[in-house]
Design a protein around this motif. Structure first.
Motif, short mmCIF file in Angstrom:
data_model
loop_
_atom_site.label_atom_id
_atom_site.label_comp_id
_atom_site.label_asym_id
_atom_site.label_seq_id
_atom_site.Cartn_x
_atom_site.Cartn_y
_atom_site.Cartn_z
N LEU A 139 57.64 43.32 34.47
CA LEU A 139 56.48 42.83 33.72
C LEU A 139 55.47 42.14 34.64
CD1 LEU A 139 58.27 41.47 30.54
CD2 LEU A 139 56.78 43.48 30.69
N LYS A 140 55.95 41.30 35.54
CA LYS A 140 55.05 40.59 36.45
C LYS A 140 54.29 41.56 37.35
CE LYS A 140 57.61 36.31 36.39
NZ LYS A 140 58.56 35.43 37.06
N LYS A 141 54.96 42.65 37.73
CA LYS A 141 54.36 43.64 38.61
C LYS A 141 53.32 44.50 37.89
CE LYS A 141 55.79 47.56 41.47
NZ LYS A 141 56.94 48.37 41.86
N ASN A 142 53.53 44.79 36.60
CA ASN A 142 52.70 45.75 35.88
C ASN A 142 51.74 45.18 34.83
OD1 ASN A 142 53.70 48.45 36.90
ND2 ASN A 142 55.62 47.42 36.38
N TYR A 143 51.93 43.92 34.41
CA TYR A 143 51.10 43.36 33.34
C TYR A 143 50.74 41.91 33.65
CZ TYR A 143 52.89 47.38 30.82
OH TYR A 143 53.22 48.65 30.46
N SER A 144 49.56 41.51 33.20
CA SER A 144 49.18 40.10 33.35
C SER A 144 49.92 39.28 32.30
CB SER A 144 47.67 39.94 33.15
OG SER A 144 47.31 40.14 31.80
N ALA A 145 50.06 38.00 32.56
CA ALA A 145 50.76 37.12 31.62
C ALA A 145 50.05 37.08 30.27
CB ALA A 145 50.86 35.72 32.21
#
Length: 155
Positions: free
Chosen positions: A103-109
């Motif tokens: 998630l951290k690699k592919n999407y913003s928080a």
């Protein structure tokens, strides 16, 4: 003439209401309510109904309730009161490390809108992460070890 107009308007509105009713808030069969109360004593659910299966020929009763003050849960039953799935909100920190990394690699928080752990009737655990991207909503699904499984577009 006025009476005819009102009769037609009434008849038309009742057809519209009949089309809306099946997905609204309902009271499930006694078996379903009994099973829910036995599994989650003291919880007050909001019941809805969904039709699933290849031809929308299977009924599922969904009980949405507060699992604790900070999170909601969803218990899904068939018409015989058999639990088919349980979904509970969790924080990002409860996801497996592999899923967190993806998630951290592919999407913003800011794109992450909700996170849930789902346990089905076969005791299979998955994690569903609700993502909003380009004004569309997606569920990114991970297996129990945090391995990427699939992305499902939601309505």
């Amino acid at each position: 003439m006025k009476n005819l107009f009102f009769y037609i308007a009434f008849l038309y509105s009742s057809f519209l209401m009949a089309q809306i009713m099946p997905t609204g808030i309902i009271t499930p069969p006694e078996k379903v309510v009994y099973t829910f109360q036995k599994e989650y004593p003291g919880k007050v659910p909001e019941w809805t109904i969904k039709y699933v299966g290849d031809d929308d020929d299977e009924i599922r009763y969904e009980a949405k309730f507060k699992a604790n003050p900070n999170s909601e849960a969803l218990a899904v039953y068939d018409n015989l009161g058999v639990l088919k799935a349980f979904e509970s909100q969790i924080p990002l920190s409860k996801l497996p490390p592999k899923a967190q990394s993806y998630l951290k690699k592919n999407y913003s928080a800011k794109a992450i809108k909700e996170i849930a752990v789902v346990i089905d009737d076969k005791n299979k655990t998955t994690y569903e992460v609700g993502i909003q991207k380009d004004s569309k909503f997606y569920d990114v699904v991970f297996d129990k070890n945090g391995g990427f499984d699939v992305i499902v577009e939601k309505d």
